[in-house]
Design a protein around this motif. Structure first.
Motif, PDB file in Angstrom:
ATOM      1  N   ALA A 121       0.838  -1.203   0.000  1.00 41.70           N
ATOM      2  CA  ALA A 121       0.000   0.000   0.000  1.00 41.70           C
ATOM      3  C   ALA A 121       0.872   1.252   0.000  1.00 41.70           C
ATOM      4  O   ALA A 121       0.575   2.232  -0.697  1.00 41.70           O
ATOM      5  CB  ALA A 121      -0.926  -0.006   1.219  1.00 41.70           C
ATOM      6  N   THR A 122       1.976   1.229   0.761  1.00 41.73           N
ATOM      7  CA  THR A 122       2.855   2.390   0.787  1.00 41.73           C
ATOM      8  C   THR A 122       3.498   2.625  -0.571  1.00 41.73           C
ATOM      9  O   THR A 122       3.611   3.765  -1.031  1.00 41.73           O
ATOM     10  CB  THR A 122       3.950   2.196   1.846  1.00 41.73           C
ATOM     11  N   LEU A 123       3.907   1.521  -1.218  1.00 40.75           N
ATOM     12  CA  LEU A 123       4.484   1.658  -2.561  1.00 40.75           C
ATOM     13  C   LEU A 123       3.452   2.246  -3.519  1.00 40.75           C
ATOM     14  O   LEU A 123       3.779   3.125  -4.332  1.00 40.75           O
ATOM     15  CB  LEU A 123       4.930   0.302  -3.091  1.00 40.75           C
ATOM     16  N   ALA A 124       2.193   1.756  -3.398  1.00 42.04           N
ATOM     17  CA  ALA A 124       1.141   2.282  -4.264  1.00 42.04           C
ATOM     18  C   ALA A 124       1.000   3.781  -4.044  1.00 42.04           C
ATOM     19  O   ALA A 124       0.871   4.560  -4.998  1.00 42.04           O
ATOM     20  CB  ALA A 124      -0.175   1.572  -3.984  1.00 42.04           C
ATOM     21  N   ALA A 125       1.076   4.207  -2.769  1.00 39.10           N
ATOM     22  CA  ALA A 125       0.966   5.635  -2.473  1.00 39.10           C
ATOM     23  C   ALA A 125       2.135   6.396  -3.074  1.00 39.10           C
ATOM     24  O   ALA A 125       1.969   7.498  -3.618  1.00 39.10           O
ATOM     25  CB  ALA A 125       0.908   5.848  -0.963  1.00 39.10           C
ATOM     26  N   ALA A 126       3.334   5.806  -3.004  1.00 41.12           N
ATOM     27  CA  ALA A 126       4.512   6.492  -3.552  1.00 41.12           C
ATOM     28  C   ALA A 126       4.366   6.682  -5.054  1.00 41.12           C
ATOM     29  O   ALA A 126       4.644   7.762  -5.587  1.00 41.12           O
ATOM     30  CB  ALA A 126       5.776   5.689  -3.241  1.00 41.12           C
ATOM     31  N   TYR A 127       3.908   5.621  -5.769  1.00 40.75           N
ATOM     32  CA  TYR A 127       3.719   5.740  -7.215  1.00 40.75           C
ATOM     33  C   TYR A 127       2.621   6.749  -7.532  1.00 40.75           C
ATOM     34  O   TYR A 127       2.745   7.551  -8.464  1.00 40.75           O
ATOM     35  CB  TYR A 127       3.364   4.391  -7.830  1.00 40.75           C
ATOM     36  N   ALA A 128       1.531   6.707  -6.728  1.00 43.77           N
ATOM     37  CA  ALA A 128       0.429   7.630  -6.971  1.00 43.77           C
ATOM     38  C   ALA A 128       0.894   9.063  -6.785  1.00 43.77           C
ATOM     39  O   ALA A 128       0.522   9.959  -7.561  1.00 43.77           O
ATOM     40  CB  ALA A 128      -0.736   7.320  -6.037  1.00 43.77           C
ATOM     41  N   ARG A 129       1.752   9.284  -5.790  1.00 41.56           N
ATOM     42  CA  ARG A 129       2.252  10.632  -5.535  1.00 41.56           C
ATOM     43  C   ARG A 129       3.073  11.115  -6.721  1.00 41.56           C
ATOM     44  O   ARG A 129       2.908  12.252  -7.188  1.00 41.56           O
ATOM     45  CB  ARG A 129       3.105  10.600  -4.264  1.00 41.56           C
ATOM     46  N   ALA A 130       3.950  10.216  -7.231  1.00 38.60           N
ATOM     47  CA  ALA A 130       4.750  10.599  -8.395  1.00 38.60           C
ATOM     48  C   ALA A 130       3.839  10.934  -9.569  1.00 38.60           C
ATOM     49  O   ALA A 130       4.034  11.936 -10.255  1.00 38.60           O
ATOM     50  CB  ALA A 130       5.710   9.479  -8.765  1.00 38.60           C
ATOM     51  N   PHE A 131       2.812  10.099  -9.776  1.00 37.62           N
ATOM     52  CA  PHE A 131       1.949  10.295 -10.928  1.00 37.62           C
ATOM     53  C   PHE A 131       1.139  11.578 -10.808  1.00 37.62           C
ATOM     54  O   PHE A 131       0.864  12.254 -11.795  1.00 37.62           O
ATOM     55  CB  PHE A 131       1.017   9.087 -11.095  1.00 37.62           C
ATOM     56  N   GLN A 132       0.794  11.917  -9.567  1.00 36.98           N
ATOM     57  CA  GLN A 132       0.065  13.156  -9.330  1.00 36.98           C
ATOM     58  C   GLN A 132       0.895  14.361  -9.779  1.00 36.98           C
ATOM     59  O   GLN A 132       0.383  15.295 -10.377  1.00 36.98           O
ATOM     60  CB  GLN A 132      -0.246  13.245  -7.845  1.00 36.98           C
ATOM     61  N   PHE A 133       2.208  14.290  -9.507  1.00 39.01           N
ATOM     62  CA  PHE A 133       3.076  15.386  -9.952  1.00 39.01           C
ATOM     63  C   PHE A 133       3.171  15.425 -11.474  1.00 39.01           C
ATOM     64  O   PHE A 133       3.228  16.506 -12.065  1.00 39.01           O
ATOM     65  CB  PHE A 133       4.477  15.228  -9.343  1.00 39.01           C
ATOM     66  N   PHE A 134       3.175  14.228 -12.111  1.00 40.10           N
ATOM     67  CA  PHE A 134       3.233  14.219 -13.582  1.00 40.10           C
ATOM     68  C   PHE A 134       2.041  14.963 -14.170  1.00 40.10           C
ATOM     69  O   PHE A 134       2.154  15.637 -15.184  1.00 40.10           O
ATOM     70  CB  PHE A 134       3.202  12.782 -14.128  1.00 40.10           C
ATOM     71  N   LEU A 135       0.857  14.798 -13.514  1.00 39.75           N
ATOM     72  CA  LEU A 135      -0.353  15.395 -14.047  1.00 39.75           C
ATOM     73  C   LEU A 135      -0.483  16.855 -13.676  1.00 39.75           C
ATOM     74  O   LEU A 135      -1.296  17.580 -14.239  1.00 39.75           O
ATOM     75  CB  LEU A 135      -1.583  14.644 -13.532  1.00 39.75           C
ATOM     76  N   GLY A 136       0.325  17.287 -12.702  1.00 43.49           N
ATOM     77  CA  GLY A 136       0.163  18.611 -12.121  1.00 43.49           C
ATOM     78  C   GLY A 136       0.536  19.716 -13.088  1.00 43.49           C
ATOM     79  O   GLY A 136       0.904  19.474 -14.241  1.00 43.49           O
ATOM     80  N   PRO A 137       0.440  20.983 -12.628  1.00 43.94           N
ATOM     81  CA  PRO A 137       0.763  22.116 -13.486  1.00 43.94           C
ATOM     82  C   PRO A 137       2.253  22.141 -13.801  1.00 43.94           C
ATOM     83  O   PRO A 137       3.076  21.793 -12.957  1.00 43.94           O
ATOM     84  CB  PRO A 137       0.356  23.319 -12.630  1.00 43.94           C
ATOM     85  N   SER A 138       2.602  22.502 -15.028  1.00 41.54           N
ATOM     86  CA  SER A 138       4.013  22.513 -15.385  1.00 41.54           C
ATOM     87  C   SER A 138       4.668  23.764 -14.810  1.00 41.54           C
ATOM     88  O   SER A 138       4.071  24.834 -14.780  1.00 41.54           O
ATOM     89  CB  SER A 138       4.175  22.464 -16.895  1.00 41.54           C
ATOM     90  N   PRO A 139       5.895  23.624 -14.297  1.00 39.91           N
ATOM     91  CA  PRO A 139       6.574  24.769 -13.697  1.00 39.91           C
ATOM     92  C   PRO A 139       6.890  25.815 -14.754  1.00 39.91           C
ATOM     93  O   PRO A 139       7.049  25.493 -15.934  1.00 39.91           O
ATOM     94  CB  PRO A 139       7.852  24.143 -13.128  1.00 39.91           C
ATOM     95  N   ALA A 140       6.948  27.068 -14.324  1.00 36.68           N
ATOM     96  CA  ALA A 140       7.192  28.157 -15.263  1.00 36.68           C
ATOM     97  C   ALA A 140       8.613  28.069 -15.797  1.00 36.68           C
ATOM     98  O   ALA A 140       9.503  27.506 -15.168  1.00 36.68           O
ATOM     99  CB  ALA A 140       6.975  29.494 -14.569  1.00 36.68           C
TER     100      ALA A 140
END
Lengths: 485, 113
Positions: free
Chosen positions: A410-429
């Motif tokens: 479950a922790t690994l799943a959370a770690a991957y989900a966190r990474a993926f959330q950043f991929f989808l997030g707003p692109s830095p200026a």
């Protein structure tokens, strides 16, 4: 079985050949494609013949029984050989695009081929000293490959890895000397006979030293500190082959020597609990990483922990789980490292909190990363069978161990989900135009990712044969085959 | 004359001296020396294991007792393997020296986390 020695001889020839052809770019390409293609075909031939006959053996030099060196592949070993050769091919293909034009291409190819030779040799070896030699061959090549781009971070990772590796290899060698003192032979068959006849007691300390030697490349719990540095700093093609092939082969060697050869007299409980510690530590550390490849490296630590737990349990169901786990983790982690390399190339950032533009500039790479992540945490692929059998075999031992594994996954799943959330997030200026992706990097990642997508029905179809090979692992067919060599 | 456990003790001592040297020194060069010394200890251990009191060299010997030839092969192989390892670590040391002007491994703390 002439196919078995070819698995070691071909990459050695290729390693020498690439050095001889070092100035001729075209010839180098022909050499690596030819040799690693031939290796994949050879591994397929071994797989077919082993699955027909149960086991394949080859006696080097044809010496009378008991004198010669041998090579043995059982069904699990032949699957692993195919994994090594296929990952070698995919990673070399990826490296074609990843490599900078100024780099020493012949040296890289040569070290890579030595690594493949060492890994195949580790799988095939039938005695401790040969395992030592092939571990060292693979390790030295791995140190070289980790530092192959020559960045300061890579030199540091390589120094740490080589330093710890040398220490453990010395302990390994001393352990082998003491085993030889006790048993009078180093063949796994002889050691197994010696342990069965009640002689396991005097083998305790020597075999512990051997465990230090094979456990370090397999990231056994207190000896994994080199792994996050080495796997995150290495070029992505090398990270992929190290975590998809080298770590798995080292785990298989631990299984061969301690699960099969020593049997229950081995260090079962110790492996079980150090594996559990690695699962907890690795997955927690993966959750807080900011470097994408470092996150993947820590999840490799956790995954090795799962394998050590399964080796420690040593029941037929845990061996089924181990076989699935080794195959699944090899494929999934290779896909993730290669797609992480793609994403790093496309966004020109390593930190996940700066990779906001990933989804816009590298959608295929994001999807392949997701595919690998899903497989690694037990998604709809061979990973599902891996996790299902792991849960079943751990539940049979202790509910606490089951809880540890569930929390870890479950922790690994959370770690991957966190990474993926950043991929989808707003692109830095301030991001410039995305870098152009070499076609070979994309193609190699796809070649690794597609089997994951196809693996669920395939594993379902092959479930019975895989179970049979797990029974072969449990009944130590490989060790018995060593008797006649 | 038999030496009893003395060769084992000597081998163990040399092994430990080498490991201590490798772990306690901050200079990569000295660490490599330490690794070499402890590998000599292991080679002595191997040689001692194969030693048979009063036996000859393992060349063709009909009816004559010889020492175990296998350990000599082990020692030769181990020397080659250690040589390769040491060469690679030293070449890394050269890279470190070119980059920073010293070989102090305690300064390697860029990678964390």
């Amino acid at each position: 079985m002439i196919y078995l020695p070819l698995l070691v001889v071909l990459p050695l020839l290729a390693a020498v050949g690439t050095q001889a052809a070092r100035t001729r770019e075209k010839l180098l390409t022909i050499l690596w494609v030819g040799f690693s293609g031939a290796l994949v075909i050879d591994a397929c031939a071994v797989l077919v013949s082993v699955w027909a006959n149960g086991v394949a053996a080859y006696s080097i030099g044809g010496w009378p029984t008991g004198l010669g060196l041998g090579m043995v592949a059982d069904s699990a070993g032949s699957l692993l050989l195919l994994l090594v050769c296929a990952m070698g091919f995919a990673s070399l293909w990826y490296a074609e695009g990843e490599m900078k034009p100024s780099r020493n291409r012949a040296g890289f190819l040569s070290a890579f081929m030595f690594l493949i030779a060492g890994l195949n040799g580790m799988v095939l070896s039938t005695d401790l000293f040969n395992i030592f030699v092939f571990v060292e061959l693979a390790s030295v090549s791995a140190y070289i490959l980790v530092g192959s781009e020559g960045r300061p971070g890579q030199i540091e990772a390589s120094v740490k890895y080589a330093f710890l590796g040398t220490l453990s290899s010395l302990v390994f060698l001393a352990g082998i000397a003491l085993v030889y003192d006790q048993v009078g032979a180093l063949g796994l068959w002889s050691i197994s006979r010696f342990a069965e006849s009640g002689g396991a007691g005097p083998l305790g300390i020597p075999m512990l030293m051997v465990l230090v030697g094979i456990g370090l490349p397999g990231a056994l719990f207190p000896m994994f500190f080199w792994l996050p540095d080495a796997h995150s700093q290495a070029p992505s093609s090398v990270s992929a082959v190290l975590s998809a092939a080298y770590v798995q082969v080292a785990l298989f060697s631990v299984f061969r020597v301690f699960g099969q050869c020593l049997g229950r007299g081995g260090f079962g409980t110790m492996l079980l609990w150090s594996g559990a510690a690695a699962v907890v530590l690795g997955s927690m550390a993966a959750l807080v990483q900011t470097d994408l490849k470092r996150l993947l490296a820590y999840s490799t630590v956790a995954s090795c922990g799962v394998s050590f737990m399964l080796i420690g349990i040593s029941t037929p169901s845990s061996f089924t789980a181990l076989l699935f786990h080794i195959l699944n983790h090899g494929l999934a982690k290779a896909a993730m490292f290669l797609s992480a390399g793609l994403l790093i190339h496309q966004t020109s950032h390593r930190r996940i909190d700066q990779m906001g533009s990933a989804w816009t500039v590298g959608r295929p790479a994001c999807l392949m990363f997701l595919l690998g992540a899903l497989a690694d945490i037990g998604g709809p692929s061979v990973g599902f069978f891996d996790k299902a059998y792991s849960f079943i075999s751990l539940a049979g031992i202790s509910p606490y161990l089951l809880l540890i594994l569930i929390v870890g996954v479950a922790t690994l799943a959370a770690a991957y989900a966190r990474a993926f959330q950043f991929f989808l997030g707003p692109s830095p200026a301030g991001d410039g135009r995305p870098a152009e992706t070499p076609r070979s990097m994309m193609a190699a990642t796809a070649v690794v990712s597609l089997p994951i997508a196809a693996s669920a029905p395939l594993a379902w179809l092959l479930l019975d044969s895989l179970r049979v090979s797990a029974v072969n692992m449990a009944s130590r067919v490989a060790i018995w085959a060593m008797e006649v060599i | 004359m038999t030496l009893g456990n003395l060769p084992y003790a000597v081998a163990f001592l040399i092994f430990l001296v080498g490991i201590y040297c490798a772990l306690s020194s901050r200079n990569l060069m000295k660490a490599v020396f330490g690794f070499s010394i402890s590998s000599y200890g292991i080679n002595i251990l191997f040689t001692q294991i194969g030693y048979v009191s009063g036996a000859g060299a393992p060349i063709y010997a009909a009816g004559r007792e010889v020492v175990d030839p296998l350990v000599q092969a082990f020692v030769l192989t181990a020397i080659v393997v250690e040589f390769g390892l040491m060469m690679y670590i030293l070449s890394l040391g050269v890279r470190m020296y070119e980059e920073r002007g010293d070989m102090d491994i305690s300064l390697l703390r860029r990678l964390k986390g």
